[in-house]
Design a protein around this motif. Structure first.
Motif, PDB file in Angstrom:
ATOM      1  N   ARG A   8      52.570  41.361 -59.419  1.00  0.00           N
ATOM      2  CA  ARG A   8      51.838  40.191 -59.676  1.00  0.00           C
ATOM      3  C   ARG A   8      51.474  39.836 -58.197  1.00  0.00           C
ATOM      4  NH1 ARG A   8      51.882  38.634 -64.881  1.00  0.00           N
ATOM      5  NH2 ARG A   8      53.552  38.973 -66.217  1.00  0.00           N
ATOM      6  N   LYS A   9      52.214  39.630 -57.019  1.00  0.00           N
ATOM      7  CA  LYS A   9      51.845  39.060 -56.011  1.00  0.00           C
ATOM      8  C   LYS A   9      51.629  40.349 -55.034  1.00  0.00           C
ATOM      9  CE  LYS A   9      54.780  34.935 -57.041  1.00  0.00           C
ATOM     10  NZ  LYS A   9      55.769  34.207 -56.485  1.00  0.00           N
ATOM     11  N   VAL A  10      51.753  41.522 -55.186  1.00  0.00           N
ATOM     12  CA  VAL A  10      51.444  42.535 -54.350  1.00  0.00           C
ATOM     13  C   VAL A  10      50.329  43.338 -54.829  1.00  0.00           C
ATOM     14  CG1 VAL A  10      52.356  44.234 -52.768  1.00  0.00           C
ATOM     15  CG2 VAL A  10      53.785  42.416 -53.439  1.00  0.00           C
ATOM     16  N   PRO A  11      48.992  43.202 -54.581  1.00  0.00           N
ATOM     17  CA  PRO A  11      47.918  43.955 -55.300  1.00  0.00           C
ATOM     18  C   PRO A  11      48.187  45.392 -54.873  1.00  0.00           C
ATOM     19  CG  PRO A  11      47.157  42.253 -54.293  1.00  0.00           C
ATOM     20  CD  PRO A  11      48.366  42.186 -53.881  1.00  0.00           C
ATOM     21  N   GLY A  12      48.200  46.418 -55.916  1.00  0.00           N
ATOM     22  CA  GLY A  12      48.105  47.783 -55.755  1.00  0.00           C
ATOM     23  C   GLY A  12      49.557  48.398 -55.944  1.00  0.00           C
TER      24      GLY A  12
END
Length: 393
Positions: free
Chosen positions: A356-360
């Motif tokens: 959720r908090k680290v795109p990709g």
């Protein structure tokens, strides 16, 4: 070291979940690189199911998985089902059969499943780098940079698919948790699951039954499984015990019903019908001889049924139906089929497996805090979670 190669996604781990994710993403037009420190793909697949790979279970349902969030697996399992994977198996001409309890196996070899997954990856032009331990993973400017062996690769998406530490002789490690923590994801304490339990102290007597198996119902922490139990030189194993081991924690008891086929009151009924019989002879007809002898010795009931008060017979019956063991431990990751715990689901999307908090960043398969029952459920989670992540890459 080479200059960076650029991809749409880098998948760490060439196990079931990683291969599934890579093949599906590749066929969706993504440029995918799979990196694994082993020299070949699918090492756990190859040894599974006695070499025939119990590749899924027709009874797959979310309530057959353990997780801190029991609802997390619902979305992926619903969107990519056991029948979806079976259709893929059949499309590749792999003969299969159903054993008990919905378990599906290859007629031939587990190598057919690995070959199928690699063929699916080939359709998607997936690149591989085997024998390449990862030395560093960094993230900057929306791209992940992975150094492994002599290569450096970059991509906007990184999939953690390196599994858990079960079966370390195959190269399994806790690497997934190191990467997760590096990016701020929580980890539910990992522990061995689907693992034989050990007995000590007064219960060590049962270790003398090594090699004896019997159909039982084993229970622990509200979960119950009616399958075979096997006594070993260290304690207890067999499908029923492996199943409850996933629910066991140190200090918890495991209860075993040695006669699950008998209706309540069977011993009192036997007293009316066979008053001259003894408990030893009744158990000897229902259980392997050495087990019947040990249980009779432990209960200490030697008189004829006619000379034994009903109260004592009822107590004996209850004990046989609810025999309590206090395992001293388990045989650990070396003998565990899977790892329970892992990357916490509250930091992941249940639809895409994305952090959720680290795109990709994605996590799939055994690396995640989702653990299935024995019998093909963990492979189905690997396929479903890998497929779900691939849809979002």
């Amino acid at each position: 070291m080479d200059s960076p190669s650029f991809f749409d996604a880098i998948v760490l781990g060439a196990g079931g979940a990683g291969l599934m994710c890579a093949g599906v993403a590749g066929q969706r037009g993504r440029r995918v690189l799979v990196i694994d420190h082993n020299d070949e793909p699918g090492r756990k697949i190859l040894i599974s199911g006695g070499g025939r790979c119990n590749f899924t279970n027709l009874g797959t349902a979310p309530d057959r998985y353990l997780s801190a969030n029991p609802h997390f697996a619902v979305s992926a399992l619903k969107r990519y089902t056991a029948h979806d994977f079976l259709a893929l198996v059949e499309a590749h001409g792999i003969a299969w059969h159903e054993k008990t309890l919905g378990q599906l196996f290859c007629d031939g070899s587990a190598r057919q499943i690995v070959a199928m997954l690699m063929a699916e990856c080939a359709k998607g032009d997936v690149s591989f780098r085997f024998g390449a331990p990862v030395s560093s993973v960094d993230h900057a400017d929306g791209r992940f940079r992975v150094a492994a062996g002599e290569i450096v690769a970059e991509a906007p998406a990184l999939v953690i698919a390196t599994g858990g530490p079960s079966i370390p002789k195959l190269g399994a490690t806790g690497f997934a948790y190191d990467i997760a923590r590096q990016f701020g994801l929580k980890v539910v304490e990992p522990r061995p699951a689907l693992v034989p339990l050990t007995l000590g102290g007064d219960e060590a007597l049962f270790r003398s039954l090594s090699g004896v198996a019997a159909p039982v119902e084993a229970r622990c922490a509200g979960a119950g499984f009616r399958e075979a139990a096997l006594f070993t030189h260290r304690g207890m194993s067999g499908p029923a015990i492996l199943q409850v081991s996933s629910y066991w924690r140190r200090g918890r008891e495991v209860a075993v019903d040695f006669l699950p086929q008998e209706a309540p009151g069977w011993l009192l009924a036997a007293k009316r019908e066979q008053p001259r019989a003894r408990l030893a002879s009744l158990l000897d007809r229902r259980l392997p001889g050495r087990l019947a002898e040990t249980l009779t010795e432990r209960i200490g009931l030697t008189a004829e049924l006619a000379n034994t008060p009903d109260r004592i017979l009822s107590d004996a019956e209850r004990r046989l139906a609810d025999w309590r063991f206090n395992p001293s431990g388990s045989e650990g990751y070396a003998k565990a089929e899977v790892t329970a715990g892992g990357i916490a689901t509250d930091g992941l999307s249940s639809r895409t497996m994305a952090a959720r908090k680290v795109p990709g960043l994605f996590a799939v398969g055994e690396a995640v805090d989702v653990t299935g029952w024995l019998g093909g459920y963990n492979f189905q989670w690997a396929w479903a979670s890998g497929w779900a992540a691939a849809q979002a890459i």
